[in-house]
Motif scaffolding. Structure first.
Motif, PDB file in Angstrom:
ATOM      1  N   ASP A 190      58.521  59.226 -52.505  1.00  0.00           N
ATOM      2  CA  ASP A 190      57.757  61.023 -52.372  1.00  0.00           C
ATOM      3  C   ASP A 190      56.643  61.091 -52.403  1.00  0.00           C
ATOM      4  O   ASP A 190      55.513  61.579 -52.356  1.00  0.00           O
ATOM      5  CB  ASP A 190      57.916  61.569 -53.570  1.00  0.00           C
ATOM      6  N   MET A 191      55.597  59.588 -52.428  1.00  0.00           N
ATOM      7  CA  MET A 191      54.154  59.321 -52.989  1.00  0.00           C
ATOM      8  C   MET A 191      53.251  59.424 -51.304  1.00  0.00           C
ATOM      9  O   MET A 191      54.115  59.658 -50.555  1.00  0.00           O
ATOM     10  CB  MET A 191      53.886  58.130 -53.106  1.00  0.00           C
ATOM     11  N   ASN A 192      52.595  60.151 -51.569  1.00  0.00           N
ATOM     12  CA  ASN A 192      51.424  60.502 -50.837  1.00  0.00           C
ATOM     13  C   ASN A 192      50.286  59.270 -50.557  1.00  0.00           C
ATOM     14  O   ASN A 192      50.113  59.107 -51.984  1.00  0.00           O
ATOM     15  CB  ASN A 192      50.780  61.996 -49.949  1.00  0.00           C
ATOM     16  N   VAL A 193      49.808  59.777 -49.435  1.00  0.00           N
ATOM     17  CA  VAL A 193      48.481  58.853 -49.661  1.00  0.00           C
ATOM     18  C   VAL A 193      47.391  59.212 -51.061  1.00  0.00           C
ATOM     19  O   VAL A 193      46.941  58.790 -51.536  1.00  0.00           O
ATOM     20  CB  VAL A 193      47.399  58.516 -48.535  1.00  0.00           C
ATOM     21  N   SER A 194      47.546  61.040 -51.255  1.00  0.00           N
ATOM     22  CA  SER A 194      46.048  61.145 -51.915  1.00  0.00           C
ATOM     23  C   SER A 194      47.006  61.120 -53.275  1.00  0.00           C
ATOM     24  O   SER A 194      45.816  61.265 -54.195  1.00  0.00           O
ATOM     25  CB  SER A 194      46.568  62.886 -51.840  1.00  0.00           C
ATOM     26  N   ASP A 195      47.676  60.561 -53.548  1.00  0.00           N
ATOM     27  CA  ASP A 195      48.092  59.831 -55.012  1.00  0.00           C
ATOM     28  C   ASP A 195      47.667  59.160 -55.372  1.00  0.00           C
ATOM     29  O   ASP A 195      48.133  58.698 -56.709  1.00  0.00           O
ATOM     30  CB  ASP A 195      49.788  60.074 -54.968  1.00  0.00           C
ATOM     31  N   ASP A 238      47.068  58.956 -33.280  1.00  0.00           N
ATOM     32  CA  ASP A 238      46.236  60.280 -34.012  1.00  0.00           C
ATOM     33  C   ASP A 238      47.858  61.312 -34.675  1.00  0.00           C
ATOM     34  O   ASP A 238      46.868  62.241 -35.119  1.00  0.00           O
ATOM     35  CB  ASP A 238      47.088  60.790 -32.291  1.00  0.00           C
ATOM     36  N   GLN A 239      48.636  60.736 -34.903  1.00  0.00           N
ATOM     37  CA  GLN A 239      48.686  61.529 -35.706  1.00  0.00           C
ATOM     38  C   GLN A 239      49.304  61.397 -36.798  1.00  0.00           C
ATOM     39  O   GLN A 239      49.638  61.303 -38.486  1.00  0.00           O
ATOM     40  CB  GLN A 239      51.038  60.668 -36.116  1.00  0.00           C
ATOM     41  N   LYS A 240      47.796  61.796 -37.883  1.00  0.00           N
ATOM     42  CA  LYS A 240      46.766  61.672 -38.783  1.00  0.00           C
ATOM     43  C   LYS A 240      47.227  62.570 -39.628  1.00  0.00           C
ATOM     44  O   LYS A 240      46.611  62.648 -41.176  1.00  0.00           O
ATOM     45  CB  LYS A 240      45.504  61.881 -38.820  1.00  0.00           C
ATOM     46  N   ASP A 241      48.067  63.304 -40.249  1.00  0.00           N
ATOM     47  CA  ASP A 241      48.629  64.797 -40.489  1.00  0.00           C
ATOM     48  C   ASP A 241      49.630  64.498 -41.323  1.00  0.00           C
ATOM     49  O   ASP A 241      50.102  64.875 -41.708  1.00  0.00           O
ATOM     50  CB  ASP A 241      48.732  66.154 -39.672  1.00  0.00           C
ATOM     51  N   ILE A 242      50.157  62.914 -41.383  1.00  0.00           N
ATOM     52  CA  ILE A 242      51.265  62.117 -41.809  1.00  0.00           C
ATOM     53  C   ILE A 242      51.125  62.048 -43.473  1.00  0.00           C
ATOM     54  O   ILE A 242      49.934  61.239 -43.324  1.00  0.00           O
ATOM     55  CB  ILE A 242      51.869  61.314 -40.984  1.00  0.00           C
ATOM     56  N   ASP A 243      51.399  62.934 -44.598  1.00  0.00           N
ATOM     57  CA  ASP A 243      50.964  63.020 -45.704  1.00  0.00           C
ATOM     58  C   ASP A 243      51.671  61.102 -46.327  1.00  0.00           C
ATOM     59  O   ASP A 243      50.710  60.706 -47.271  1.00  0.00           O
ATOM     60  CB  ASP A 243      51.001  63.725 -46.566  1.00  0.00           C
ATOM     61  N   ALA A 244      52.593  60.792 -45.742  1.00  0.00           N
ATOM     62  CA  ALA A 244      53.778  60.293 -46.702  1.00  0.00           C
ATOM     63  C   ALA A 244      52.926  58.959 -46.567  1.00  0.00           C
ATOM     64  O   ALA A 244      52.497  58.344 -45.739  1.00  0.00           O
ATOM     65  CB  ALA A 244      54.796  59.779 -46.115  1.00  0.00           C
ATOM     66  N   LEU A 245      52.916  57.741 -48.408  1.00  0.00           N
ATOM     67  CA  LEU A 245      51.839  56.665 -47.791  1.00  0.00           C
ATOM     68  C   LEU A 245      53.132  55.721 -47.335  1.00  0.00           C
ATOM     69  O   LEU A 245      51.963  54.662 -47.043  1.00  0.00           O
ATOM     70  CB  LEU A 245      52.309  56.723 -50.020  1.00  0.00           C
ATOM     71  N   PHE A 246      54.007  55.557 -47.617  1.00  0.00           N
ATOM     72  CA  PHE A 246      55.079  54.236 -47.583  1.00  0.00           C
ATOM     73  C   PHE A 246      55.613  55.282 -46.023  1.00  0.00           C
ATOM     74  O   PHE A 246      56.250  56.219 -46.186  1.00  0.00           O
ATOM     75  CB  PHE A 246      56.143  53.859 -47.673  1.00  0.00           C
TER      76      PHE A 246
END
Length: 341
Positions: A190-195, A238-246
């Motif tokens: 569930d982790m995002n880069v912002s975490d 170019d898919q920089k809108d993906i939040d998922a860390l993994f």
């Protein structure tokens, strides 16, 4: 999107597909429990109810909840006592039997409370008193080291190893995340880069029961995450809108199934046995217990457990140690006898 919400929506879509071919009472039941039950648990309940309904229709040619008796439930539960895997027949676990009974009990209790049936037939079906005799593989620090080394060596044949090279930074970061924090695989997925908070060396996850937990990054984990984020950026393009860390090789958030496969693969390569992410969590707890001389309260807090009884489950089986000590003590007593006749 928040990782936990993203996974929840995926699970709910799966549930809706399953419900489309089932009686409306099951749909009503789902919406009733969904307000206070985890999505993954709801999915497991619906799966088990569906299996029961398929059995019921095959036996009677109809689905009439009012005609279901405790004997109907017992006969169904008998059908799940045996299962076949890879051509081999074996008994299912007692825990599986209990899970099916619990799902059906919750469902029929709901129907009873809604006055759709006159009684709950599952009440008369008592769960078994037996417990599963599980021989767990407890991992040592050396086992964890060898598992991490397997990431560097690669797992499988030459073709597999070549494919893994591009994802080596991700795989290393995932294994270190489990090993150094002991977090649950659902939280990791569930982790995002912002975490990630590199300034304070912390990472935040939304864990079981929507509980917010904070972990400290070790220097090894911090370095691994830096390397992975750099590679992740290249892989996404170019898919920089993906939040998922993994992310997976399809550039979508990794599922718990994919993470389990990854851990199975590297533990089999490293120590010769497939181990689940949950066993890595258990290893984390066991190693902390050893290094703190059995400080259960410390380990309870480190593993984010609500109840210390849960922490005790993770303790390594001390049966041999106990048996050896008991034999030594009784031997000391016996040697005090003056003579044998």
């Amino acid at each position: 999107m928040n990782g936990r919400l993203e996974n929840k929506l995926k699970i709910e879509r799966r549930i809706q597909i399953m419900l489309s071919g089932m009686p409306y009472e099951v749909t009503e039941f789902y919406y009733n429990i969904s307000t206070h039950t985890e999505a993954t648990t709801c999915l497991e309940y619906i799966k088990k109810i569906k299996r029961f309904l398929l059995y019921l229709y095959a036996e009677t040619g109809q689905i009439d909840f009012s005609s279901v008796t405790d004997t109907t439930i017992t006969k169904f539960l008998k059908t799940i006592e045996i299962k076949e895997e890879n051509g081999k027949v074996r008994s299912t676990s007692f825990s599986t039997w209990k899970q099916f009974r619990a799902a059906l009990n919750t469902f029929f209790q709901y129907l009873y409370e809604k006055n759709k049936i006159s009684n709950n037939p599952v009440v008369l079906v008592k769960p078994p008193k037996q417990k599963d005799n599980v021989k767990r593989k407890f991992l040592s620090e050396k086992d964890l080291y060898l598992t991490l080394r397997a990431v560097e060596w690669g797992a499988g044949n030459e073709l597999c190893v070549n494919r893994q090279n591009e994802w080596k930074n991700r795989d290393r970061a995932i294994l270190l995340m489990f090993i150094t924090t002991g977090m649950r695989e659902s939280a990791l997925c569930d982790m995002n880069v912002s975490d990630l908070d590199f300034q304070n060396n912390e990472l935040v996850v939304i864990d079981k029961g929507y509980k917010k937990n904070t972990y400290t990054m070790t220097p090894e984990l911090k370095k691994a995450l830096f390397l992975w984020l750099k590679k992740r950026n290249d892989l996404l393009g170019d898919q920089k809108d993906i939040d998922a860390l993994f992310i997976s090789n399809r550039r979508t958030r990794m599922t718990t199934r994919a993470v389990s496969y990854l851990v199975n693969k590297y533990t089999k390569e490293g120590i010769g046995q497939e181990v689940s992410p949950h066993r890595l969590r258990a290893a984390y707890g066991n190693i902390l217990l050893q290094k703190t001389n059995g400080d259960l309260h410390f380990v309870k807090n480190a593993m984010k457990h609500e109840n210390i009884a849960t922490t005790e489950i993770y303790m390594e089986n001390k049966e041999k140690e106990t048996n050896d000590r008991a034999a030594k003590l009784i031997s000391m007593s016996v040697t005090k006898l003056d003579s044998w006749e």
